[in-house]
Scaffold this active site. Sequence first.
Site, PDB file in Angstrom:
ATOM      1  N   CYS A 430      32.437  31.786  31.371  1.00  0.00           N
ATOM      2  CA  CYS A 430      33.662  31.976  30.595  1.00  0.00           C
ATOM      3  C   CYS A 430      34.399  30.652  30.574  1.00  0.00           C
ATOM      4  O   CYS A 430      33.896  29.641  31.060  1.00  0.00           O
ATOM      5  CB  CYS A 430      34.521  33.105  31.161  1.00  0.00           C
ATOM      6  SG  CYS A 430      35.164  32.797  32.815  1.00  0.00           S
ATOM      7  N   HIS A 613      44.241  35.370  32.992  1.00  0.00           N
ATOM      8  CA  HIS A 613      44.261  34.203  33.868  1.00  0.00           C
ATOM      9  C   HIS A 613      44.333  32.954  33.005  1.00  0.00           C
ATOM     10  O   HIS A 613      44.155  33.009  31.793  1.00  0.00           O
ATOM     11  CB  HIS A 613      43.036  34.169  34.786  1.00  0.00           C
ATOM     12  CG  HIS A 613      41.729  34.279  34.063  1.00  0.00           C
ATOM     13  ND1 HIS A 613      41.173  35.491  33.734  1.00  0.00           N
ATOM     14  CD2 HIS A 613      40.872  33.340  33.600  1.00  0.00           C
ATOM     15  CE1 HIS A 613      40.017  35.293  33.104  1.00  0.00           C
ATOM     16  NE2 HIS A 613      39.817  34.002  32.999  1.00  0.00           N
TER      17      HIS A 613
END
Length: 695
Positions: A430, A613
């Site tokens: 990611c 996040h």
Amino acid sequence: MSTATAESADGQKQPGALRVGIQKVGSFMSGMIMPVIPALIAWGILTAVLVNIGEWTTGWAPAEALDTAIFPMIHYLLPILIAVQGGKMVYDMRGAVVGGIAALGVIAGSDHIVDQFNAGLPEAEQLEYVHMFIGAMILGPLAAWIMKKLDGLWEGKIRAGFEMLVNMFSAGILGFFLVIGGFFGLAPVINGLMNVLETVVGFLVDHGLLPLASVIIEPAKVFFLNNAINHGVLTPLGIQEASGEAGQSILFLLEANPGVGLGLLLAFSVFGVGAARATAPGAAIIVFLGGIHEVYFPYVLMKPALLLAVIAGGATGVTTNMLLEVGLQGPAAPGSVIAVYLQSLGGGMGNIIGVTLSWILAAAVTFAVAALILLKDRKKDLAGEDGFTSAVAKTAAAKGKSSSHLSDLADAAAVPAQTEKVIQKVIFACDAGMGSSAMGASVLRKKFKAAGIEGVEVTNKAIAALPGDTDLVITQESLTDRARGQEPEAIHVSVDSFMDAPEYDEVVELVQNSRQPAAVGAGEGSASSAAPAVSAASAEADAAPVPETADSGILTLSQVRIHSGSATQEEALAEAAQILVDSGAVTEDYLQAMKDREATVSTFMGNGLAIPHGTNDAKDAVKASALSVVRYDGGVDWAGDQADFVIGIAGVGDEHLEILSRIAVLFAEENEVAQLRAASSEEELLQMLSAVNDG
């Protein structure tokens, strides 16, 4: 030098931001219009029936009486329904009520302007009433937003027993002022705007230039910008035209013609290669009969020259409709050939034949141009890499939210059935490598263990840190292209959700197949000799004892909250960031880093879980590892998905990954998620999360 770079970066981001903004506006407009389409269909059927009865009979009293319902439906009911829906989208039923009140004010104001202009003029020179669809799309959401902000001013400040009184009168008083504002303020503006738009469209039609609209509309469709054009301009103008003497409008067919997508997909079915050719026949059925046009967009993005084909096909359809003077009574939504025919019935057999010719010729021209382009590149396509999976991922990224139809295309093309090498190294990647990918890796490790697969290293990394020697890389759809650049030799699998992706079962099967003797090439060795056991990194992540979260400070009771209501995504992000700030884990800058991450790709994981996040560039804002856990019993609209749990993440090194891996395993099981939803207190919820093991 740095200034020039910054300006360049800003210059690159701005078009994307503009496109996303137009998409959001268009998507919101679509959300207001689409639920009201049944009312438009009812109005169209009523109009068509009464027109036909009028041709068969004269002076039949029931028909003449029923005819009085046609104008109120189109002029009052439909705009008010749109305003109610728009208000509801912003502020539930309270927003719907004030939105409907406000819409009536702009309708009455517009009628008053027209009546004043028509006073004393001969009937032939009088203006028609303007149907306030655009006014409703503006005032409905705006009124609801104002109501929401006003309620926020006195929330928690009203004495017990007076809540209902304040709620009722505040909405009523606001509605009064909104009627006045719509009557005197917005109505003149909308009337003037409609006059300008009708003049422009009339000029294009009178000079035979309307087919040029396809040069804008067809590319806009591929990048999901069509909703703003269709519902913001074409639908209001089309309804205005269809409610007059014409009884129909060509504008409803500018964007909805199903022949364009059909012709393109038929060309791929005959002249395409690889996964694109294999999936095209099924996609053609979905586009033509189901009306889901987004299914053909990846085929265009795969080969941008095909924009010429869809533009040519769209312009051909518009030209046919213009020459034959045919159109629809209302918007064909979705753009299925079935919906097109239902909306064409009021024009009689001649109209039906003309509409049929428009989609047939549009399909034929699109097919012919696309075939030439595909044949020209066929040798190169056969020798090169099949870019269809990447094109599907680009389309999903352009849409900006999840789509089951695009996911189905990705499922059909993303995971190969067999590979020529033994898969020993799998990496979840990611943007930051600190949250989403860690949880996905944990879920897949558990699936490998259940399938009896050993000797496979499953880890997670940031895309920028991919080592270049990975066998299989798993990313979210919008990140696959970046990962492919880092790992060109790897098998790439795109998933819509790291938590409950159906592709995981296909990956398990692929790994199992790769370990069959036929899949092992000379010199590669057997599966058992390739690696003696699960990698040390994987084993530590799965077998490490559950940390005492209260002592570690990563997750404490003060960082766990339960809310009975709902929240917006922006509010949920702000709360997650603030909890992490209060815990001393991050600086105030971390909230913007979270927002930047969502702008790149959603952190929704599936099974009601979102894990916001920061980006990989936000490391300086992180001072310590910590988690925040907030359960919203009313849910959070997370870029089109509903999140019930929002777990904010801040990580230094890998010390937060152990608990994340256990949370991932927990949220992968629906029965466990149900227990988390049933927890009655923050203490109970913390206990459940702290007791996670790799069971």
